[in-house]
Structures are given as structure tokens and as C-alpha cells.
Scaffold this motif. Structure first.
Motif: not given
Length: 554
Positions: A5-8, A314-323, A359-366, A388-393
Motif C-alpha cells: 500500500r505504499s511506495r516505500v 483487493n477491493g470492495t466486496f458487498d457482503t450483502t447478497l441478493n437471492s 483480506q482486502s483491508a490488509a492487502d493480502v488479496d487473492l 481452476a486454481l489460483g493464489g495470491g498474497k
């Protein structure tokens, strides 16, 4: 998204490590549209020619992103060693080679049928080289009049300049001689930034009809960077990082931010391959922020039914779901996505971890690694599954069922399988697949192979290399002759780039590395984004100012 999250933090990381990428499997169900697979090409259609050979026309060889060339008849586990194999030369270019080199066989250039190697640079240049003589055939710049490549936008991820970053895609069928599609970023004399999609003639480098096309887009939403009820694509805020996808007559692009510099959202934009008219737009966080498509340069993947698969950062995920179990506001940050192309672009299914917000708040996204589509597999009950598979931070490997990915449950994950401790570092690379084995190279970890049994990956590696790979890990490529003579190729970042070759069945058996013969095989400075290309008895590996070419010594 992206790393820190930082240039440094980004600059510190860049000093410590080196190389990524990702992969997927090539089966009839994993490639669709265009000719995006490594294949033997008898009498190729683009540019004429009568020779036979292997084409590598997209990132990691096919739309499944497997990274495998199973038609390599020259290089074997017996002759790839420091006595008979080594550097043949270096293709010199004018900037960093972050994209994977591509290869077209039997292409008629200047009246002669040739194997042609295509290289793009961060200086906004495109090169075509003879793959045998290594002579330059043509070079073009995609800069407009009075333009320069973009500066690094205050972010050390792509530096010191941003031009052509992402692996292009080639369509041998486009009239008259085939086309190479690529995205170039530039800055004009008035300080304006541009992102343009280009379609160049394979034989001359000339712009084809409709090319170039300025990338502009908007999507209904009130998220970051919105105006008048629409989120707006601002070319200066984005980089094209995920490998281009050619699918059913369309070129698909995915966009990421420069570091985590706000405001930005997640974009996928499609163009008709024939006209370059924009054909579809999808924003993945239209009412939120972040959620970009990065995948450390891994390619946007697709199955044989026209579905696209990406890892969203990482980013906004709406935890309120539709039907139907989908986010009510259409925000899919930090998710493994299945995107339908049947009517424009729309999210058809997804998986996100139960702790996605944390995960998104800590920048350890997939979303920092690439995606791999596996072939059809039989589970222990004899059922056919499409995985399918994948992984991240988070250093976890997520396996999903492409027919039912698991969506979101705040109490537990509902995906097909997880490997929480299989790798010991974050994943900034793409996996590869060969002969029922998945290969993954995480940061600071050994390159590891996981043998599939009953449609399951083991929780611990089946085989691994003796050496580990510094940041950003390694994205392997694989050559074989059918199921025999399997070789895993991996590039190592550092002040001196290193090419490694391992026995695909037993990674502890290193066949070759470019340090073994001393200075004879030195080929340049390591680069963060490197994926080896293997075709027709040669291996092509990008550096900060060229491409090392390896093969049998004469």
C-alpha cells in the motif's frame, strides 16, 4: 490492488526479490476462439509459408494458460545440459521486456518462410526477429507524434517507463498476413496520457485497419472516479497488466492501478478483433473502489464455452447478497470470477473467501497471482469435474469447481479445495500444468509440483527444486514431446538473470542452469516479469534490455 500500500514497501520489495507468472491446462475445453495454442502448424494461414513448427501466440501457450508445449521434439532430458545446451545469442532491444516473447512458424517475411519471434518493450517498441539467424526483420514504435512512453506514475511496479507491458496475442487468421494485438501506454507533449489498442501486420509491423484504438470507457455506477452516475476510465490511472485474451473474435483487456494510488476501480474492456470497435465493458467494482485485474502478468483465461476466468484484486466486496448469492451493488473485489461473454460481459459465478473484507483491508488479496484451468478430471466417485486454481498474497492456493464456484459465505469457504500451507511465500506468479502435475513458484520458495489424484491436489508438494526463487517467485513453462521428455523451465530474477531447466517428473533433478558454464551463458540483468517461451528447439527469456536465446550448441 497490487502489492504494497505504499511506495516505500514496493521499492523495498523490488530490491529484495525477482520473477513471476501463472498457468493453466490446454485441452479442447481450455482453448477457444482464434488459434491461441501451441500447435504444430503445417502450411500456416497467416503470411503463407510451407514450413512446419510450433506457434506460441498467447501468454502461456493457450487460453487455459497451461504453459505447456507438448510438441517439442528437439530438446530432451538427455541433451539439455551445460555441455550440449546453452546461449545462442541475445536479441537486443530498447527497453525492458516484461511481456512473454511470442513465436510464429512458417511466416513469410521479405519473401522467405521463417520462424519469427515477436518482442515488445516498455519503450513502446515492437520487434520481429528471425528465430534461426536471430536477425532483426522489422521494428516499429507505437508512439504517436511527439509522444514518449509514460513515466512510472509514482509507482515502482513498472519502472522507469511504461510502454507495452502485457503479453500480446496473435491471430494468424486476420487478413491479409495475420495480426499481433497489443496495448501501449504513452504521454503526449501536453502531459496527457494515452492507452491504445494496436493491431499490427505480422509481416511488416504496419497498423491494420481500425488501429490504433484509444481506450475509453464508462460504466454505470457511483464508485471511485465516478462522474454523473458513471465510473470513468481515466487512462493515466491504469496499466494493462494481465495477458491479452483472443476469444471468439474479440480481444479482451484487463486493467489495474499504479500501486494502490486512488481513485481506481476494476475494468475489463473488449474489442472486436476485426474492426477494433469496442464490443463490451464490465466494471467489477462500479459502486466501490479498487478490485483491479493484475495477476502479475498472468493471462486472462477462458474455457471452451466462452467463459472468462480471472482473479480480482483487493477491493470492495458487498457482503450483502441478493437471492442468487451475488453482491447487491455489483462489487466483486478480491474474488475468483467467472465472466460470461454470451451477451456482452457479466459475472456468471464467483468465489471469495469468508474473510474477504479482512483480506482486502490488509492487502493480502487473492488477486496477485495468475489463473490456471485444469483439464477434465475424474473424482473418486467417477464424476467429471472442471476445475481452476489460483493464489495470491495470503499464500493459499484456492481450487474452484468452474460449474459451481462457491460464492460467499461469511462463516466458511464453499470452494472445491484449499491448500493453506502448500507454499511458503506469497504468489506473484502464474502456475503451469503438465502430465497431471501443477507447478507453482511462490516468493522465496522452491518451485513445487503437485501431483493430482482423484481430482484433488495434495496438501504438500509431491516434488520440488533444490533451490528457491527470490521475489517475485517464478512462472514456469514446460516443454515435452507428448508425455515424454518433460522439462520445466524457470527464470530467476536478480542482478544476473538465470535460466533453469528441471526434469518435470522430479524437480530435484536440475538438468541445466545458465550459471553452470560461467560467463558463456550470461544473458543480462534479471527482470521481475519473466516467462520463458519454448518453441522449435529454442528457449527465449526476457531481460531488462533484451531476450536471451538458448538452444543446442553446434
Amino acid at each position: 490492488m497490487i502489492w504494497p500500500r505504499s511506495r516505500v514497501r514496493e521499492l523495498c520489495c523490488a530490491l529484495v526479490y525477482a520473477i513471476p507468472l501463472f498457468l493453466i491446462l490446454a485441452t479442447p475445453g481450455c482453448s477457444s476462439g482464434g488459434s491461441n495454442s501451441s500447435s504444430t502448424t503445417p502450411s500456416p494461414s497467416g503470411g503463407g509459408g510451407s514450413g512446419t513448427g510450433v506457434d506460441v501466440v498467447t501468454f502461456h501457450n493457450d487460453n487455459g494458460r497451461t504453459g505447456q508445449n507438448q510438441k517439442e521434439t528437439v530438446l530432451t532430458t538427455a541433451n539439455v545440459n551445460s555441455s550440449s545446451f546453452g546461449k545462442l545469442g541475445v536479441l537486443s532491444v530498447d527497453g525492458k521486456v516484461d511481456a512473454q516473447p511470442l513465436v510464429v512458424s512458417g511466416l513469410t517475411v521479405n519473401g522467405q518462410s521463417r520462424t519469427v519471434v515477436f518482442v515488445v518493450t516498455e519503450h513502446d517498441s515492437v520487434y520481429a526477429f528471425d528465430g534461426d539467424s536471430l536477425a532483426q526483420l522489422w521494428k516499429v514504435s507505437v508512439l504517436g507524434s511527439g509522444e514518449t512512453p509514460s513515466d512510472d506514475r509514482g509507482c515502482g511496479q513498472i519502472t522507469p517507463e511504461i510502454g507495452i507491458t502485457v503479453t500480446p496475442v496473435i491471430d494468424r487468421q486476420r487478413s491479409p498476413n495475420g495480426a499481433i494485438y497489443l496495448v501501449g501506454m504513452s504521454k503526449d507533449g501536453s502531459g496527457n496520457y494515452h492507452q491504445r489498442l494496436h493491431a499490427l501486420d505480422l509481416t511488416t509491423g504496419a497498423e491494420l485497419s481500425g488501429s490504433p484504438r484509444e481506450v475509453v470507457a464508462q460504466f454505470r455506477g457511483t464508485g471511485a472516479g465516478s462522474a454523473g452516475g458513471n465510473v470513468i476510465f481515466d487512462p493515466k490511472r491504469y496499466a494493462e497488466r494481465a495477458g491479452l485474451l483472443l476469444l471468439n473474435g474479440n480481444v479482451y483487456t484487463g486493467w489495474t492501478s499504479h500501486c494502490d494510488i486512488q481513485p481506481y476501480t476494476g475494468w475489463m474492456i473488449a474489442y472486436d478483433a476485426a474492426s477494433l470497435n469496442q464490443s463490451a465493458v464490465l466494471n467489477l467494482t462500479p459502486n466501490g473502489s479498487e478490485g483491479s485485474i493484475w495477476m502479475s502478468g498472468g493471462g486472462i483465461a477462458a474455457d471452451g464455452s466462452g467463459n472468462i476466468f480471472v482473479l480480482d484484486a483487493n477491493g470492495t466486496f458487498d457482503t450483502t447478497l441478493n437471492s442468487n448469492g451475488f453482491p447487491t451493488q455489483g462489487d466483486f473485489g478480491n474474488a475468483f470470477l467467472k465472466i460470461s461473454t454470451s451477451n456482452g460481459l457479466s459475472v456468471a459465478d464467483y468465489f471469495t473467501p469468508h474473510n474477504t473484507t479482512q483480506q482486502s483491508a490488509a492487502d493480502v488479496d487473492l488477486g496477485s497471482g495468475g489463473t490456471l484451468l485444469l483439464p477434465d478430471l475424474q473424482d473418486g466417485s467417477g464424476n467429471t469435474v472442471h476445475l481452476a486454481l489460483g493464489g495470491g498474497k495470503s499464500a493459499e492456493i484456492y481450487v474452484v469447481n468452474r460449474d459451481s464456484m462457491g460464492k460467499f459465505n461469511s462463516a466458511k469457504n464453499n470452494n472445491y479445495e484449499e491448500l493453506p500451507n502448500a507454499v511458503s511465500g506469497t504468489i506473484y506468479s502464474s502456475p503451469a500444468y503438465f502430465n497431471n502435475m501443477v507447478y507453482i513458484g511462490a516468493v522465496g520458495d522452491h518451485l513445487k509440483g503437485f501431483a493430482i489424484s482423484n481430482a484433488q491436489l495434495p496438501q504438500q508438494a509431491t516434488t520440488k527444486t533444490a533451490n528457491a526463487f527470490r521475489y517475485p517467485g517464478t512462472t514456469p513453462s514446460i516443454s515435452s514431446n507428448g508425455s515424454s521428455n518433460g522439462i520445466v523451465w524457470a527464470a530467476e530474477n536478480g542482478s544476473t538473470a538465470v535460466l533453469h531447466a528441471y526434469n518435470a517428473a522430479d524437480l530435484s533433478q536440475e538438468l541445466y542452469n545458465s550459471k553452470q558454464a560461467g560467463p558463456r551463458d550470461s544473458f543480462g540483468v534479471g527482470n521481475k516479469f519473466i516467462t520463458p517461451t519454448v518453441a522449435n528447439g529454442k528457449v527465449f527469456v526476457g531481460t531488462t534490455n533484451g531476450v536471451g536465446v538458448f538452444g543446442l550448441l553446434h
